[in-house]
Each structure stands twice: as C-alpha cells, then as structure tokens.
Design an enzyme around this catalytic site. Sequence first.
Site, mmCIF file in Angstrom:
data_model
loop_
_atom_site.group_PDB
_atom_site.id
_atom_site.type_symbol
_atom_site.label_atom_id
_atom_site.label_comp_id
_atom_site.label_asym_id
_atom_site.label_seq_id
_atom_site.Cartn_x
_atom_site.Cartn_y
_atom_site.Cartn_z
ATOM 1 N N GLU A 94 0.843 -1.201 0.000
ATOM 2 C CA GLU A 94 0.000 0.000 0.000
ATOM 3 C C GLU A 94 0.873 1.245 0.000
ATOM 4 O O GLU A 94 0.395 2.353 0.245
ATOM 5 C CB GLU A 94 -0.950 -0.007 1.193
ATOM 6 C CG GLU A 94 -0.265 -0.081 2.544
ATOM 7 C CD GLU A 94 -1.233 0.196 3.685
ATOM 8 O OE1 GLU A 94 -1.798 1.304 3.722
ATOM 9 O OE2 GLU A 94 -1.403 -0.685 4.536
ATOM 10 N N CYS A 128 -3.366 -3.319 4.487
ATOM 11 C CA CYS A 128 -2.452 -4.391 4.930
ATOM 12 C C CYS A 128 -2.809 -5.760 4.344
ATOM 13 O O CYS A 128 -2.186 -6.754 4.678
ATOM 14 C CB CYS A 128 -2.449 -4.468 6.454
ATOM 15 S SG CYS A 128 -2.108 -2.895 7.231
ATOM 16 N N HIS A 259 -2.616 -10.471 11.694
ATOM 17 C CA HIS A 259 -2.049 -9.183 11.302
ATOM 18 C C HIS A 259 -1.863 -8.378 12.592
ATOM 19 O O HIS A 259 -2.792 -8.281 13.401
ATOM 20 C CB HIS A 259 -3.002 -8.455 10.346
ATOM 21 C CG HIS A 259 -2.691 -7.005 10.204
ATOM 22 N ND1 HIS A 259 -1.467 -6.566 9.747
ATOM 23 C CD2 HIS A 259 -3.406 -5.881 10.494
ATOM 24 C CE1 HIS A 259 -1.456 -5.237 9.751
ATOM 25 N NE2 HIS A 259 -2.619 -4.800 10.207
HETATM 26 N N1 ACO Z 1 0.302 2.263 31.038
HETATM 27 C C1 ACO Z 1 -0.327 1.181 30.535
HETATM 28 N N2 ACO Z 1 -1.323 1.276 29.607
HETATM 29 C C2 ACO Z 1 -1.696 2.507 29.188
HETATM 30 C C3 ACO Z 1 -1.087 3.675 29.719
HETATM 31 C C4 ACO Z 1 -0.050 3.521 30.673
HETATM 32 N N3 ACO Z 1 0.580 4.565 31.191
HETATM 33 N N4 ACO Z 1 -1.675 4.742 29.113
HETATM 34 C C5 ACO Z 1 -2.598 4.246 28.255
HETATM 35 N N5 ACO Z 1 -2.615 2.906 28.315
HETATM 36 C C6 ACO Z 1 -3.436 1.978 27.543
HETATM 37 C C7 ACO Z 1 -4.860 2.422 27.363
HETATM 38 O O1 ACO Z 1 -5.655 2.100 28.486
HETATM 39 C C8 ACO Z 1 -5.244 1.656 26.131
HETATM 40 O O2 ACO Z 1 -5.521 0.326 26.475
HETATM 41 P P1 ACO Z 1 -6.814 -0.422 25.905
HETATM 42 O O3 ACO Z 1 -6.731 -0.326 24.379
HETATM 43 O O4 ACO Z 1 -6.654 -1.811 26.377
HETATM 44 O O5 ACO Z 1 -7.989 0.295 26.428
HETATM 45 C C9 ACO Z 1 -3.950 1.634 25.307
HETATM 46 O O6 ACO Z 1 -2.907 1.949 26.214
HETATM 47 C C10 ACO Z 1 -3.938 2.653 24.186
HETATM 48 O O7 ACO Z 1 -4.310 3.885 24.714
HETATM 49 P P2 ACO Z 1 -5.416 4.774 23.977
HETATM 50 O O8 ACO Z 1 -5.636 5.997 24.753
HETATM 51 O O9 ACO Z 1 -6.608 3.931 23.631
HETATM 52 O O10 ACO Z 1 -4.600 5.076 22.652
HETATM 53 P P3 ACO Z 1 -4.918 6.124 21.542
HETATM 54 O O11 ACO Z 1 -6.391 6.243 21.359
HETATM 55 O O12 ACO Z 1 -4.166 7.372 21.815
HETATM 56 O O13 ACO Z 1 -4.262 5.421 20.255
HETATM 57 C C11 ACO Z 1 -4.654 3.803 18.517
HETATM 58 C C12 ACO Z 1 -4.335 4.038 19.976
HETATM 59 C C13 ACO Z 1 -6.106 4.229 18.228
HETATM 60 C C14 ACO Z 1 -4.495 2.336 18.182
HETATM 61 C C15 ACO Z 1 -3.711 4.665 17.645
HETATM 62 O O14 ACO Z 1 -2.381 4.328 17.921
HETATM 63 C C16 ACO Z 1 -3.965 4.498 16.162
HETATM 64 O O15 ACO Z 1 -4.833 5.147 15.591
HETATM 65 N N6 ACO Z 1 -3.156 3.645 15.442
HETATM 66 C C17 ACO Z 1 -3.286 3.416 14.026
HETATM 67 C C18 ACO Z 1 -4.507 2.615 13.644
HETATM 68 C C19 ACO Z 1 -4.391 1.133 13.915
HETATM 69 O O16 ACO Z 1 -3.334 0.596 14.136
HETATM 70 N N7 ACO Z 1 -5.544 0.407 13.831
HETATM 71 C C20 ACO Z 1 -5.584 -1.023 14.014
HETATM 72 C C21 ACO Z 1 -6.208 -1.808 12.879
HETATM 73 S S1 ACO Z 1 -5.971 -1.133 11.274
HETATM 74 C C22 ACO Z 1 -4.264 -1.192 10.856
HETATM 75 O O17 ACO Z 1 -3.640 -2.205 10.881
HETATM 76 C C23 ACO Z 1 -3.622 0.074 10.468
#
Ligand code: ACO
Length: 470
Positions: A94, A128, A259
């Site tokens: 991609e 992906c 994945h």
């Molecule tokens: N210690 C331990 N855990 C923590 C801490 C900490 N200090 N702070 C946060 N966390 C945890 C949260 O509780 C959360 O856990 P949970 O998911 O089990 O609830 C996790 O860390 C992530 O924190 P969030 O606040 O949910 O993260 P955020 O919303 O900022 O971003 C996300 C996460 C949405 C995955 C972002 O990185 C993203 O958009 N990534 C790209 C998209 C992606 O990968 N999608 C997946 C499928 S599609 C693909 O493959 C591209």
Amino acid sequence: MPASSTQHPNTRPKDVGILAMEVYFPAHYVDQTELEAFDGVSSGKYTIGLGQSAMGFCSDREDINSLCLTVLQQLMEKYNLSYSNIGRLEVGTETILDKSKSVKTVLMQLFEASGNSSVEGIDTTNACYGGTAALFNAINWVESSAWDGRYAIVIAGDIAVYASGNARCTGGAGAVAMLIGPNAPLVIDQRVRSTYMQHVYDFYKPDMLSEYPVVDGKLSVQCYLRALDQCYQAFTKKAQQEEFEELFTLSSADGFIFHSPYCKLVQKSLARLMLNDFLQDPNPDFQDLYKGLEEFREVKLEDSYFNKQVETAFMKSSQPFFIQKTKPSLLIANQVGNMYTPSLYGCLVSFLIHHSLSELSGKRIVLFSYGSGLASSMFTLVISAEAPQQTQLQKIHQCLSDVHNRLNTRVKQTPGQFEQMLKLREETHHNAPYTPVGSTENFFPGTWYLKEVDDKHRRQYEKIPSAAAT
Ligand code: ACO
C-alpha cells in the site's frame, strides 16, 4: 531446492504453499519507552498499553522499491535460486510511489541477467491485505491450468508512517518474500478459508502527495475485531463441515497468528476468538475452560468491541492459549512495529524461528489477515511432516536464523532523530529531481537504497555489497 518444480505441469500440483521465506526490516529503530517520554504520554502507554518495544523506520534512502529489491535478492541468494525458474512475481503493498508503474516492474531489473522476462504478476493493493491477496493469486496460479511448472514469488512490503499524533507510535517498515510452489513444507490448506469484506472509511490514503493515511483509530480497531468475528465464524463452520466432527475451537489448531497493528490488539484478538468459542458452545458449563465466565453468556459480539469487562475476563481465560499459540509469533511485530502488508508474514517468520523443527512438524496454524477499507481473510497453513519437506523446512530455519542477530545489531536512533527523519521524508516525498541525504553507513549487507531521483521522477538504486561479497 529443485531448479524448478519436480511436478510435471500436466499433473495437478499437490501441497502448494511456501517453499522458502526471507524477511527484511530497516537497520534503524526508535525505542518505544524513549518515544513515550519524548511524546509526553504516560509511561507505559506504548510499551504496556499497545505492547510495543521498538519501531523500525526508514530514512530518505529507502522506499518501497528498495525494500522489495532487497528482500527479493536476499531470498534468491540465500536459497541459491535461479531467476530463470520464476514464472510469476506478485507484490502486495500500500506504499504507492507511482499510480501506473508497479513495484513488480522495478524488480524485473534483477531478472535481466538471467534473460527471463516471462514473469506474470503485478502489484495488489488494499491496505495491509495486499500481501495476502498476492499470496492467494500465486497459489491459485500454481494450482491452475495456466501453471507452467515454474515457481512463483510473493513479496509483501510497506513503509508504515503516520502523521504526528497518537497513531505515529504504531508505524514500522519491512518486507517479506515467499517462494511458492508444490510439495511445500508450509502448505496453504485451500479447503478451509473464509473472507469478510466491507466498505468503510477506517483508514485510507486519499492524498497522493502524502505518505500518511487518514485514520480513525478507534473505528479501525472496531472494524478489525468485527472482521475477525466474521471470518472466524465462517471459518469454524467450514472447518466443521470439512474435517472436524465437533466444534472447531482454540484447541483445534497449534498456532493462531494475526495481522499485528500492535501486539496488544493481537492478544485481544485471541481472547476474542475464545469469546466466539464460548458463545458458540452449546454446553459451556461443562468446560473447565469457561469457569467464571458464566455471566457473559448473553453478550452480543457486535456490542462488545470495547466492553472492558468482557475483554479483561477473556484475556485472562485465554492467557495459556495466547502464551502457547500466539505469543511466539510476535517477536518481529514487537521489535519492528506494524509493517502493514508483511506484518502477518513477519508473525509467521517469528513463529517458525521460535520453535524447533520437531516442534513444528505436522502443526496446523490459523492465520488472520486484515486490511482497512476493509478486506480480511482467515486461512490455514499446515507444516508438513514428510521427510523431503522437513529438509526444506530446515533450510528455511537456517536462512532465517540470522533474524535475532539482525534485530540486535540494528542502530538505535533518538526520538528526535526519528522525528527529523519523518519530517525530511514529509518534505521531500515525491520531489524531483532529488538526491537523498540519509547515511547508508549502518545498512545491513545486501541492502538496496535510493541513489537519486531524476527530473522525470525516474529512480536509481544502488546496493550495499551482499554478505557473501564482503
Ligand atoms: N500504562 C499502561 N497502559 C496505558 C497507559 C499507561 N501509562 N496509558 C494508556 N494505556 C493503555 C490504554 O488504556 C489503552 O488500552 P486499551 O486499548 O486496552 O484500552 C492503550 O494503552 C492505548 O491507549 P489509547 O488511549 O486507547 O490510545 P490512543 O487512542 O491514543 O491510540 C490507537 C491508539 C487508536 C491504536 C492509535 O495508535 C492508532 O490510531 N493507530 C493506528 C490505527 C491502527 O493501528 N488500527 C488497528 C487496525 S488497522 C491497521 O492495521 C492500520
């Protein structure tokens, strides 16, 4: 490895699958603990919350063409393969540099010395999932009446970079190459496979001038989990019809690999399969496995994607399955990050190198491939226990045995250097003419890199001498 397939093209090829594998990841990485501090997020968010330790990244010296040139040439050299014996080459990616000219055509320069220009296949794209589509194409070709007895190669490669913000820490980069043919040690079982596709804007790349996606992170996670549920339900139904008298469950296969956008989502995914098993089981009360989960009997899958109570309970109950059947697949995902199309196949590499040959023999592995937008499939790979295939598996093991060393000898960059490099890529992406400025000093032997882009956007590459030549 025979010069070409030993099977005559007029006989139906059997046991089509992966005969050889190679993986490439960049020589530079950033540490996720350091990135947490640099980004000012709470300590543990990336490392514990997302389950990531390090993230590989590329300077302006590497692009999708160079990654694929590197992994293809490494595959050919390590397994002593002849370019003349390749009849099909498919690229899943991609990372689009050109809306017309495929990466596959760039790779044809490696075939020139052999005189072989009769090589079918081009590029396949959907987030992906492109590598899996390319793999299915290659398998189908070998199994078809169009097959001419030569091997196919599938390459999955990507540079995964996000705009500054909460998704950036889930990037990565790399490529995987797979040789496809009959009588393989890693047989793709065509009988049991399921697919789920849908129109959704969870992650997409509408801006042709930017490497970055538009991403709705939460929606993408929900789409991933829904696709997983749908694929698993269709998969278990087919598996039961084909070969299993009882229910197909987490106990029915030796490995479940996914994945991996980030490792925590993979652990949640395995727990999700257990939730599916539990809801499908007509008599869950009779199973020790499900003790303590009774209160979740009425849970609806579509209402539970972000239900913390359900998630926590099933992650706990599925922990032994995770440790045995999934965690061994997460080394590269944890150390390099999301490589996009090669992510699933990097997990397969990690699974293979984690186990001894005798442990792998006869094992059945379920794979889940997801690409946003969305396209997803679940399929099975069976590791042959036959003696000739064991010899080939030994060769795969031997050729991948340097993965640990390569991971350990990568050069750590500071989060500041990482940010600067992404800024440089951002500013110079699609510039023409352009001469890259990134250093090639720490590149692994055999790495192809971008030398220059001329004023007509034509790209020229050079190569660090291969290990054998140094
Ligand atoms: N210690 C331990 N855990 C923590 C801490 C900490 N200090 N702070 C946060 N966390 C945890 C949260 O509780 C959360 O856990 P949970 O998911 O089990 O609830 C996790 O860390 C992530 O924190 P969030 O606040 O949910 O993260 P955020 O919303 O900022 O971003 C996300 C996460 C949405 C995955 C972002 O990185 C993203 O958009 N990534 C790209 C998209 C992606 O990968 N999608 C997946 C499928 S599609 C693909 O493959 C591209």
